[in-house]
Scaffold this motif. Structure first.
Motif, PDB file in Angstrom:
ATOM      1  N   ILE A   8       0.844  -1.193   0.000  1.00 12.01           N
ATOM      2  CA  ILE A   8       0.000   0.000   0.000  1.00 12.01           C
ATOM      3  C   ILE A   8       0.881   1.245   0.000  1.00 12.01           C
ATOM      4  CG2 ILE A   8      -1.948  -1.111   1.150  1.00 12.01           C
ATOM      5  CD1 ILE A   8      -1.066   0.189   3.763  1.00 12.01           C
ATOM      6  N   ASP A   9       0.409   2.284  -0.677  1.00  5.67           N
ATOM      7  CA  ASP A   9       1.189   3.528  -0.740  1.00  5.67           C
ATOM      8  C   ASP A   9       0.276   4.724  -0.932  1.00  5.67           C
ATOM      9  OD1 ASP A   9       3.721   5.037  -0.958  1.00  5.67           O
ATOM     10  OD2 ASP A   9       3.009   5.411  -2.994  1.00  5.67           O
ATOM     11  N   THR A  10       0.481   5.740  -0.088  1.00  4.33           N
ATOM     12  CA  THR A  10      -0.259   7.001  -0.234  1.00  4.33           C
ATOM     13  C   THR A  10       0.674   8.185  -0.014  1.00  4.33           C
ATOM     14  OG1 THR A  10      -0.912   6.945   2.116  1.00  4.33           O
ATOM     15  CG2 THR A  10      -2.469   6.026   0.528  1.00  4.33           C
ATOM     16  N   ALA A  11       1.971   7.998  -0.245  1.00 10.39           N
ATOM     17  CA  ALA A  11       2.959   9.034   0.077  1.00 10.39           C
ATOM     18  C   ALA A  11       2.900  10.239  -0.861  1.00 10.39           C
ATOM     19  CB  ALA A  11       4.367   8.444   0.068  1.00 10.39           C
ATOM     20  N   GLU A  13       0.614  11.960  -4.616  1.00 11.32           N
ATOM     21  CA  GLU A  13      -0.748  12.139  -5.126  1.00 11.32           C
ATOM     22  C   GLU A  13      -1.423  10.821  -5.471  1.00 11.32           C
ATOM     23  OE1 GLU A  13       1.506  15.944  -6.281  1.00 11.32           O
ATOM     24  OE2 GLU A  13       1.907  13.808  -5.970  1.00 11.32           O
ATOM     25  N   ASN A  14      -0.630   9.785  -5.760  1.00  8.73           N
ATOM     26  CA  ASN A  14      -1.190   8.473  -6.054  1.00  8.73           C
ATOM     27  C   ASN A  14      -1.622   7.763  -4.776  1.00  8.73           C
ATOM     28  OD1 ASN A  14      -1.287   8.109  -8.782  1.00  8.73           O
ATOM     29  ND2 ASN A  14       0.450   6.723  -8.927  1.00  8.73           N
ATOM     30  N   CYS A  15      -2.782   7.139  -4.849  1.00  6.94           N
ATOM     31  CA  CYS A  15      -3.188   6.155  -3.858  1.00  6.94           C
ATOM     32  C   CYS A  15      -3.138   4.811  -4.576  1.00  6.94           C
ATOM     33  CB  CYS A  15      -4.605   6.436  -3.374  1.00  6.94           C
ATOM     34  SG  CYS A  15      -5.250   5.223  -2.200  1.00  6.94           S
ATOM     35  N   SER A  16      -2.303   3.907  -4.086  1.00  9.57           N
ATOM     36  CA  SER A  16      -2.168   2.643  -4.804  1.00  9.57           C
ATOM     37  C   SER A  16      -2.050   1.471  -3.840  1.00  9.57           C
ATOM     38  CB  SER A  16      -0.967   2.664  -5.759  1.00  9.57           C
ATOM     39  OG  SER A  16       0.255   2.773  -5.051  1.00  9.57           O
ATOM     40  N   ALA A  17      -2.537   0.332  -4.288  1.00  8.31           N
ATOM     41  CA  ALA A  17      -2.424  -0.913  -3.540  1.00  8.31           C
ATOM     42  C   ALA A  17      -2.164  -2.030  -4.540  1.00  8.31           C
ATOM     43  CB  ALA A  17      -3.698  -1.189  -2.749  1.00  8.31           C
ATOM     44  N   ALA A  18      -1.374  -3.004  -4.132  1.00 11.24           N
ATOM     45  CA  ALA A  18      -1.070  -4.130  -5.002  1.00 11.24           C
ATOM     46  C   ALA A  18      -0.998  -5.391  -4.160  1.00 11.24           C
ATOM     47  CB  ALA A  18       0.246  -3.912  -5.747  1.00 11.24           C
ATOM     48  N   LEU A  61       3.337  -7.440   4.714  1.00  4.65           N
ATOM     49  CA  LEU A  61       2.738  -6.163   4.321  1.00  4.65           C
ATOM     50  C   LEU A  61       3.838  -5.206   3.893  1.00  4.65           C
ATOM     51  CD1 LEU A  61       0.083  -4.544   4.187  1.00  4.65           C
ATOM     52  CD2 LEU A  61       0.540  -3.793   6.510  1.00  4.65           C
ATOM     53  N   VAL A  62       3.708  -4.649   2.700  1.00  7.15           N
ATOM     54  CA  VAL A  62       4.681  -3.708   2.141  1.00  7.15           C
ATOM     55  C   VAL A  62       4.052  -2.323   2.167  1.00  7.15           C
ATOM     56  CG1 VAL A  62       6.210  -3.222   0.183  1.00  7.15           C
ATOM     57  CG2 VAL A  62       5.441  -5.572   0.612  1.00  7.15           C
ATOM     58  N   VAL A  63       4.805  -1.328   2.637  1.00 10.83           N
ATOM     59  CA  VAL A  63       4.213   0.009   2.768  1.00 10.83           C
ATOM     60  C   VAL A  63       5.176   1.071   2.271  1.00 10.83           C
ATOM     61  CG1 VAL A  63       4.984   0.183   5.182  1.00 10.83           C
ATOM     62  CG2 VAL A  63       3.145   1.664   4.371  1.00 10.83           C
ATOM     63  N   GLY A  64       4.641   2.048   1.551  1.00 13.72           N
ATOM     64  CA  GLY A  64       5.431   3.203   1.141  1.00 13.72           C
ATOM     65  C   GLY A  64       5.644   4.115   2.341  1.00 13.72           C
ATOM     66  N   SER A  65       6.897   4.243   2.772  1.00 15.69           N
ATOM     67  CA  SER A  65       7.192   4.952   4.018  1.00 15.69           C
ATOM     68  C   SER A  65       7.564   6.413   3.808  1.00 15.69           C
ATOM     69  CB  SER A  65       8.320   4.237   4.763  1.00 15.69           C
ATOM     70  OG  SER A  65       9.483   4.159   3.966  1.00 15.69           O
ATOM     71  N   GLY A  66       7.539   6.895   2.566  1.00 18.58           N
ATOM     72  CA  GLY A  66       7.954   8.260   2.272  1.00 18.58           C
ATOM     73  C   GLY A  66       9.328   8.257   1.640  1.00 18.58           C
ATOM     74  N   ALA A  76      -0.747   5.916   5.139  1.00 18.19           N
ATOM     75  CA  ALA A  76      -0.295   4.555   4.815  1.00 18.19           C
ATOM     76  C   ALA A  76       0.354   3.883   6.022  1.00 18.19           C
ATOM     77  CB  ALA A  76       0.678   4.594   3.640  1.00 18.19           C
ATOM     78  N   ILE A  77       1.172   4.637   6.776  1.00 14.02           N
ATOM     79  CA  ILE A  77       1.829   4.070   7.943  1.00 14.02           C
ATOM     80  C   ILE A  77       0.793   3.605   8.972  1.00 14.02           C
ATOM     81  CG2 ILE A  77       3.280   4.602   9.935  1.00 14.02           C
ATOM     82  CD1 ILE A  77       4.947   4.289   7.459  1.00 14.02           C
TER      83      ILE A  77
END
Length: 244
Positions: A8-11, A13-18, A61-66, A76-77
Motif C-alpha cells: 500500500i502507498d499514499t505518500a 498524489e497516487n493512492c495505490s495498492a497491489a 505487508l509492504v508500505v510506502g514509508s515516504g 499509509a503508515i
C-alpha cells in the motif's frame, strides 16, 4: 521468495495498492491526493476479493514509508500498522524514491531497442522550493540505491559532489522520474553532467513496484512497532551509501 504480499502507498498524489499471490499481481491506482483515506481500504478489499483470498492468508505487508506528503505518508503508515498488528504480519517499508526508480526500470527497459536506464535520478516535489531526491543504479532490472534519500533546493551544483565521487560522467545518460522534474526540470537538468532521458509517465510511485523490490530482497522486514515515516526534511546534504 514467493509469498502472499499486500503493498500500500499514499505518500504522493497516487493512492495505490497491489497484491502478489504467487506469480500474479493485482493492482489498484488512482491519482486522488485528497481522497487517500477514503480509497485505500476499499482498494485493499477489492484486491483480496479479486484474488479470492482473506487477510488471514497474507504473509507480509509492504508500505510506502515516504518521503512525500506528510499527511499521505501518515495515512499509509497508520493503516499498515493496524493491518500488521491485527494479523501479526512482518512489514517491509519501501521509500518512495526507490519505488519511482523501479517504476522507471519496469516501464522503460528495452523500449524501442533502448538500453535499460542505467542510472535513475528520482525526485519528488517537496514544496517550499525543495525536492526529495536520490540516485539509483539499474542492476539486473532492480533499482539499487547509490545515495540515501535527501531533501534540498534544486540548483546547478546540487549533484556535483555525488556524481563525481560515484564516477558518473558526461557520457552517462541519466533517467529522470518523479514530480520534482515537473516543477524543476531545467534546474535539475543543468545540475547533471550529461543528457537526461526524462520519463514523464513515471511521475508517481505505484505499489506493485514495491513488491518487486521486496522480492529482490532490497528491503528488510521489521515489526509493526518499528515502522516509522521517512520524512528526510532535516537532511540538507547528500549521503553516499557505505561501500559506494
Amino acid at each position: 521468495m514467493t509469498e502472499i504480499l499486500l503493498a500500500i502507498d499514499t505518500a504522493t498524489e497516487n493512492c495505490s495498492a497491489a497484491l502478489q499471490v504467487g506469480d500474479r499481481v493485482y493492482q489498484r491506482v488512482a491519482e486522488s491526493p485528497r481522497e487517500h483515506s477514503q480509497r485505500l481500504l476499499p482498494f485493499v478489499q477489492e484486491l483480496l476479493s479479486e484474488a479470492d483470498i482473506s487477510l488471514q492468508q497474507l504473509q507480509g505487508l509492504v508500505v510506502g514509508s515516504g518521503p512525500g506528503s506528510f499527511t499521505g505518508v501518515r495515512i499509509a503508515i497508520s493503516i499498515a500498522q493496524g493491518l500488521a498488528f491485527s494479523q501479526q504480519l512482518p512489514v517491509y517499508p519501501v521509500n518512495s524514491l526507490q519505488t519511482l526508480a523501479q517504476h522507471a526500470i519496469r516501464s522503460h527497459s528495452g523500449k524501442d531497442g533502448a538500453a535499460h536506464p542505467a542510472i535513475i535520478l528520482s525526485s519528488i516535489d517537496a514544496r517550499m522550493a525543495e525536492i526529495y531526491y536520490a540516485l539509483y543504479e539499474n542492476i539486473n532490472g532492480i533499482a539499487v540505491p547509490l545515495t540515501e534519500p535527501a531533501v534540498a533546493k534544486p540548483g546547478p551544483e546540487l549533484f556535483q559532489q555525488p556524481l563525481a565521487q560515484l564516477q558518473i560522467d558526461q557520457d552517462t545518460v541519466i533517467a529522470g522520474a518523479g514530480t520534482g522534474w515537473d516543477s524543476y526540470h531545467d534546474l535539475l537538468a543543468q545540475s547533471l553532467p550529461g543528457p537526461v532521458n526524462l520519463h514523464p509517465d513515471c511521475r508517481l510511485p505505484e505499489a506493485k513496484d514495491m513488491l518487486s523490490l521486496v522480492q529482490a530482497k532490497q528491503v528488510q522486514a521489521i515489526s509493526a512497532s518499528e515502522l516509522e515515516p521517512l520524512y528526510v526534511r532535516n537532511e540538507v546534504t547528500w549521503k553516499k551509501l557505505p561501500g559506494r
